[in-house]
Design an enzyme around this catalytic site. Structure first.
Site, mmCIF file in Angstrom:
data_model
loop_
_atom_site.group_PDB
_atom_site.id
_atom_site.type_symbol
_atom_site.label_atom_id
_atom_site.label_comp_id
_atom_site.label_asym_id
_atom_site.label_seq_id
_atom_site.Cartn_x
_atom_site.Cartn_y
_atom_site.Cartn_z
ATOM 1 N N GLU A 185 -52.762 39.740 -34.943
ATOM 2 C CA GLU A 185 -53.312 38.598 -35.675
ATOM 3 C C GLU A 185 -54.522 37.953 -34.999
ATOM 4 O OE1 GLU A 185 -52.681 38.345 -38.560
ATOM 5 O OE2 GLU A 185 -50.704 39.235 -38.879
ATOM 6 N N HIS A 203 -60.161 39.952 -42.892
ATOM 7 C CA HIS A 203 -59.000 39.884 -41.989
ATOM 8 C C HIS A 203 -58.032 41.049 -42.255
ATOM 9 C CE1 HIS A 203 -55.826 37.548 -39.771
ATOM 10 N NE2 HIS A 203 -55.051 38.299 -40.531
ATOM 11 N N GLU A 204 -57.657 41.216 -43.505
ATOM 12 C CA GLU A 204 -56.663 42.258 -43.818
ATOM 13 C C GLU A 204 -57.234 43.654 -43.592
ATOM 14 O OE1 GLU A 204 -53.889 41.040 -44.012
ATOM 15 O OE2 GLU A 204 -54.442 38.984 -44.565
ATOM 16 N N HIS A 240 -57.000 44.691 -40.095
ATOM 17 C CA HIS A 240 -55.639 45.135 -39.754
ATOM 18 C C HIS A 240 -55.433 46.624 -40.023
ATOM 19 C CE1 HIS A 240 -53.543 41.538 -38.584
ATOM 20 N NE2 HIS A 240 -53.616 40.918 -39.747
ATOM 21 N N ALA A 262 -52.121 36.759 -47.779
ATOM 22 C CA ALA A 262 -52.390 38.178 -47.950
ATOM 23 C C ALA A 262 -51.579 38.978 -46.953
ATOM 24 C CB ALA A 262 -53.876 38.455 -47.731
ATOM 25 N N MET A 263 -51.412 40.264 -47.250
ATOM 26 C CA MET A 263 -50.626 41.135 -46.381
ATOM 27 C C MET A 263 -51.271 42.516 -46.323
ATOM 28 S SD MET A 263 -48.028 41.623 -44.455
ATOM 29 C CE MET A 263 -47.882 43.224 -43.687
ATOM 30 N N GLU A 264 -51.402 43.012 -45.079
ATOM 31 C CA GLU A 264 -52.259 44.168 -44.818
ATOM 32 C C GLU A 264 -51.636 45.547 -44.991
ATOM 33 O OE1 GLU A 264 -50.977 42.017 -42.541
ATOM 34 O OE2 GLU A 264 -50.510 43.000 -40.643
ATOM 35 N N GLU A 303 -43.188 42.199 -43.941
ATOM 36 C CA GLU A 303 -43.464 41.635 -42.613
ATOM 37 C C GLU A 303 -42.906 40.228 -42.514
ATOM 38 O OE1 GLU A 303 -46.991 41.340 -39.264
ATOM 39 O OE2 GLU A 303 -47.553 41.044 -41.334
ATOM 40 N N ARG A 320 -41.150 30.039 -42.701
ATOM 41 C CA ARG A 320 -41.897 29.246 -41.731
ATOM 42 C C ARG A 320 -42.713 28.141 -42.381
ATOM 43 N NH1 ARG A 320 -43.966 33.611 -42.563
ATOM 44 N NH2 ARG A 320 -46.148 33.868 -43.057
HETATM 45 N N1 BES Z 1 -49.949 39.841 -41.531
HETATM 46 C C1 BES Z 1 -50.301 38.626 -42.169
HETATM 47 C C2 BES Z 1 -49.384 38.240 -43.284
HETATM 48 C C3 BES Z 1 -48.100 37.666 -42.792
HETATM 49 C C4 BES Z 1 -48.090 36.434 -42.211
HETATM 50 C C5 BES Z 1 -46.931 38.355 -42.890
HETATM 51 C C6 BES Z 1 -46.912 35.926 -41.728
HETATM 52 C C7 BES Z 1 -45.759 37.857 -42.409
HETATM 53 C C8 BES Z 1 -45.749 36.632 -41.814
HETATM 54 C C9 BES Z 1 -51.708 38.686 -42.743
HETATM 55 O O1 BES Z 1 -52.547 39.572 -42.097
HETATM 56 C C10 BES Z 1 -52.311 37.330 -42.536
HETATM 57 O O2 BES Z 1 -52.582 36.974 -41.435
HETATM 58 N N2 BES Z 1 -52.475 36.599 -43.618
HETATM 59 C C11 BES Z 1 -53.037 35.279 -43.589
HETATM 60 C C12 BES Z 1 -54.386 35.275 -44.203
HETATM 61 C C13 BES Z 1 -55.440 35.584 -43.234
HETATM 62 C C14 BES Z 1 -56.814 35.346 -43.748
HETATM 63 C C15 BES Z 1 -55.287 34.808 -41.988
HETATM 64 C C16 BES Z 1 -52.202 34.358 -44.394
HETATM 65 O O3 BES Z 1 -51.441 34.850 -45.222
HETATM 66 O O4 BES Z 1 -52.347 33.150 -44.246
HETATM 67 ZN ZN ZN Z 2 -53.208 38.959 -40.267
#
Ligand code: BES
Ligand code: ZN
Length: 905
Positions: A351, A328-329, A332, A293-295, A152, A832
């Site tokens: 998100e 959170h994950e 998802h 983390a990644m879901e 992702e 990013r």
């Molecule tokens: N889907 C995201 C991970 C992600 C973020 C993938 C940006 C690609 C680009 C995941 O669900 C997420 O939001 N992760 C957060 C942690 C969460 C507790 C907010 C993160 O990695 O900060």
């Molecule tokens: Zn997320």
């Protein structure tokens, strides 16, 4: 130069150029003629060389006749491209658009099915996206390599050629080859159905997946161990197994996550009333991981600090963060995986929902953690700052290029969207909200949606007002309003609204017009001093009305809007009402609940910072803090007191400000003390907040305690001398600051390098950045380039910690500019976190000279990649800081002079 095709307009327009031309002209989207339905994917990562080979067959439906097959492929070498029973004319790679374009000899007719086959190779070293290697040391000190994937948002195309857009869902049949020796195994989204020993290698085949987006696919090759447990579905689908994986020597640290993971999954099944469709849900802690983390469906991956919990190392906050990330994950798995946004424009549907639901999930499992109130300080307040700038953007935002897509994973998509959902739930009621969520998930399962699809489900349950229109004022335009409250007559209060901007000067700038003219339909809630406990009134203030009024009895003294701060707006009262509210806080602050107190403090300071009320109002309000004992309001106050220290550092009132701030902390500092209660979560959170603020503001006793604990430990590092996990960051950081000798810093560095617990390592790193010897901070900055000292995943955190130290700020700024080219090369402009560094490094700048330096730097390095928005934000923050000093220093200084005499009486 690598990014040469992504060129921006030159400089004069520095402030107005946001968008680079190429991003607007290039069509990054795939044509709609073809739709993949199934991937047969075979991957063979070679752990020894860091290369991988792969083969795939993609089943594709031809929707419209076409003579080209266009799909994504990036950083891959293609050795063979063929279409079963057809002839390929030729193929080429478009590196700018990350596409593979295949020309067919004969056009493909509509309504048919074809099978595309590709054989390819790639490499996995020095990256954290696509398919990549991660390394760790075993308990016996052996170096181990494992393989992980992170797709992702746009990196699946770096692991296999694919139709890498979220709406192009397909089923996956994945096969992975892994070494037979060394306890290696492969894990993927689905359960393993076959393991074939080929001698040196073993081939693992996984069950066919449900239809899913490419960004959700995952493969891991590792020597991990796991713990397992069962999730009870209570009749909503079948029970299933949950496993938690980690490197073998850390296996005991997954116990907390597994237990929490099972509990929160059971909660979500009950809440969503939609079954979890896979036969298992795995979680794995990966030593090198770019985000937290990644879901991935069926296989959620985590940074080690986010999944592993060890009571000997992890703080109360670490524990809460682990629970929050899991919740959170796991949300998802429904919001995002089962129902996915059509395109990244609507990323908030993933998100924002996960952010909102994670608080509910943790609250259900740990009701004593006060999560629903913590939402206000952890999510709502931070994003209200961000969204009070012209450089913000709407929740629903058009994005096209990979850089724009990477950048949209920001606080607007997470925290603002989460806050808007919280406001919506409060407006329609939790029962209807839950019902709408269930019908949305049921109706669109395995499909893709846009914002309107979700709103339709909620709107269907609401008859008394136009809910969609109300919500569009929040999702389609950036920013939010401040409501002005006036006593228009003895019997009425009148409310008007205006967009809230943190910098008064921003009101003069021209902004892009919006359909609603930067007015919002605001669900207002309020109570009066005469209201009974829990009696709340509400009224909707439509975006197209000039004002609304509410009638009250003549003897009413004050009104309090935005009950529990459920709304995404600020409230400014006329001076006499502020005065009454402050009096009430001082007389009996519990007349306002925790959330309302946090909101009053936050609004008062934000309005004062924006020059919309006199600073005196917010300073007067702080007087009540001597009797405040709750974490959430104290968090607001403590953060503000620390922030003000930074902004006033070079003003004449610095010394008197510190005296005042310390006096406010006196009671609460005594109350929290230095002993950690095993079972009082919120008290523990309060303690850390208060001790941090007290040390930062120079409360003598706090610094002395920190120094003593630090010296005792560093002289003889052992489990017995080590402070409690909750206190470590404070002791390491302020202890190091107080010791401030090269010898103790060296010792701390050695401890850092030897430490193996991932969360302890971050705490010690924070300790190292406490020193005020610039030479040592510079050394750390240099050392941070060495992967074996600071993992790439932690580099940005390390730099931010150094920059947050007043001595480190300019060191980092010089270093960043001098080494920008190498840094951009190392991380890539699409990263990013790298893109956002600029905003954090410069966040304390407050002078014309610094502003010019930043602008000069942009001129010299015009390509910003995923950091474009952060560059604008940085400039706006510096201007705001400059303006702030002009507007507020004198007021604060004269108020403090008055108080000082009052305090000494
Ligand atoms: N889907 C995201 C991970 C992600 C973020 C993938 C940006 C690609 C680009 C995941 O669900 C997420 O939001 N992760 C957060 C942690 C969460 C507790 C907010 C993160 O990695 O900060
Ligand atoms: Zn997320």
């Amino acid at each position: 130069m690598m990014y040469s095709s992504f060129r921006c307009w030159p400089l004069a327009l520095l402030l107005t150029i946001v968008a680079c031309v190429s991003a607007q002209n290039i069509d990054y989207r795939l044509p709609t003629a073809l739709e993949p339905t199934h991937y047969e994917l075979y991957l063979h990562p070679d752990l020894a060389t860091g290369n991988f080979t792969g083969q795939e067959r993609i089943t594709i439906n031809v929707k419209q006749a076409t003579s080209q097959i266009i799909l994504h492929s990036h950083k891959l070498t293609l050795t063979s491209v063929y279409v079963l029973s057809r002839e390929v004319e030729n193929f080429r790679l478009d590196t700018e658009r990350e596409l593979l374009i295949i020309d067919m000899k004969q056009p493909l007719a509509a309504d048919g099915t074809i099978t595309l086959g590709i054989i390819f190779e790639g490499q996995m070293l020095n990256k954290l996206v696509g398919l990549y290697t991660s390394n760790y040391k075993t308990a016996t000190g052996q170096q181990r390599t494992i393989v992980n994937s992170q797709f992702e948002p746009t990196y699946a195309r770096q692991a296999f050629p694919c139709f890498d857009e979220p709406a192009l869902k397909a089923t996956f049949n994945i096969t992975v080859v892994h070494p037979t020796a060394g306890s290696y195994d492969a894990i993927s989204n689905m359960n393993k159905i076959e393991s074939q020993n080929l001698g040196e290698n073993t081939m693992a085949t996984f069950a066919i997946s449900v239809p899913m987006s490419t960004y959700l696919a995952c493969i891991i090759v590792a020597d991990f161990d796991h713990q397992k447990s069962t999730v009870k579905a209570n009749g909503i689908g079948a029970d299933f197994e949950m496993r938690a994986f980690a490197t073998p020597h850390q296996l005991s640290k997954v116990t907390f996550a597994l237990e929490f993971g099972v509990a929160v999954t059971e909660y979500y099944i009950k809440y969503f009333k939609v079954e979890y469709p896979l036969p298992k849900l795995d979680m794995a802690a990966i030593p090198d991981f770019s985000s937290n983390a990644m879901e991935h469906w069926g296989l959620v991956t985590y940074r080690e600090t986010a999944l592993l919990y060890d009571e000997n190392y992890s703080s109360t906050l670490n524990k809460q963060a682990t629970a929050a990330v899991l919740a959170h994950e796991i949300t998802h798995q429904w919001f995002g995986n089962l129902v996915t946004m059509k395109w990244w424009n609507d990323l908030w549907l993933n998100e924002g929902f996960a952010r909102f639901m994670q608080y509910k999930g943790v609250d259900d499992v740990h009701p004593d953690w006060g999560m629903l109130e913590q939402f206000i300080i952890m999510a709502l307040h931070p994003v209200m700052d961000f969204d009070a700038k012209l450089s913000s953007h709407p929740i629903v935002q058009k994005v096209e290029s990979p850089d724009e897509i990477a950048a949209i994973f920001d606080t607007i998509s997470y925290e603002k969207a989460g806050s808007i959902l919280r406001m919506l739930e409060n407006l329609v009621g939790s029962t209807k909200f839950e019902q709408a969520v269930t019908s949305y998930l049921t109706k669109y399962k395995y499909q893709n949606t846009v914002t309107d699809d979700f709103l339709s489900e909620v709107a269907a349950l609401v008859t008394d007002f136009d809910l969609k229109l109300l919500m569009r004022t929040w999702t389609e335009q950036m920013g939010y309003p401040v409501l002005k409250v006036e006593r228009s007559s003895n019997e009425a209060f009148t409310f008007t609204q205006q967009r809230f901007l943190s910098n008064k000067a921003s009101y003069e700038e021209t902004v892009e017009p919006t359909e609603f003219g930067y007015k919002w339909t605001v669900p207002i809630t309020y109570y009066l001093d005469s209201s009974k406990a829990d009696e709340i009134s509400s009224i909707i203030f439509s975006y197209d009305s000039d004002s609304v009024s509410v009638r009250v009895a003549e003897n009413v003294k004050w009104i309090k809007l935005n009950v529990h701060q459920m709304g995404f707006y600020r409230v400014n009262y006329e001076a006499s009402i502020w005065e009454q509210i402050t009096k009430q806080l001082i007389a009996d602050h519990k007349r306002f609940d925790i959330a309302d107190r946090a909101q009053l403090l936050n609004d008062a300071f934000a309005l004062a910072d924006a020059s919309q009320i006199s600073y005196n109002v917010s300073l007067e309000m702080t007087a009540y803090l001597s009797s405040e004992e709750d974490f959430v309001p104290w968090y607001v106050a403590a953060s503000k007191l620390v922030a003000l220290k930074k902004t006033l550092m070079y003003s004449e009132s610095y010394a008197s400000y510190l005296t005042y701030a310390r006096s406010l902390l006196t009671n609460v500092y005594k109350n929290v003390g230095w002993t950690v209660d095993a079972n009082n979560h919120l008290k523990n959170r309060l303690r850390v907040s208060v001790l941090n603020a007290a040390c930062s503001l120079g409360v003598g006793d706090c610094l002395k305690e920190a120094a003593e604990r630090f010296n005792k430990w560093i002289a003889n590092p052992s489990a017995a001398t080590r402070p409690a996990p909750d206190l470590r960051e404070i002791v390491y950081h302020y202890g190091m600051q107080q010791a401030n000798t090269e010898a103790s810093w060296e010792k701390l560095l050695a401890i850092y390098q030897e430490e193996t617990d991932p969360s302890e390592k971050v705490k010690i790193m924070f300790g190292l950045t406490g020193v005020s010897d610039g030479q040592l901070l510079y050394r750390l900055l240099e050392l941070a380039n060495d992967e074996s000292i600071v993992r790439s995943q932690d580099y940005h955190t390390c730099v931010q910690y150094i920059a947050a130290n007043p001595v480190g700020e300019s060191i980092v700024w010089d270093y960043y500019r001098e080494n920008w080219v190498q840094l951009a090369e190392r991380f890539g402009l699409n990263d990013r976190y790298f893109g956002r560094l600029i905003a954090s490094i410069t966040s304390g700048f407050a002078s014309e000279v610094k502003l010019e330096e930043v602008q000069e730097f942009y001129k010299k390095q015009p390509e910003s990649g995923a950091g474009a928005g952060s560059r604008h934000q940085a400039i706006e923050t510096i201007k705001y800081n400059m303006n702030w000093l002009q507007e507020n220093s004198a007021d604060i200084s004269s108020w403090l002079k008055g108080t000082k005499s009052a305090l000494t009486v």
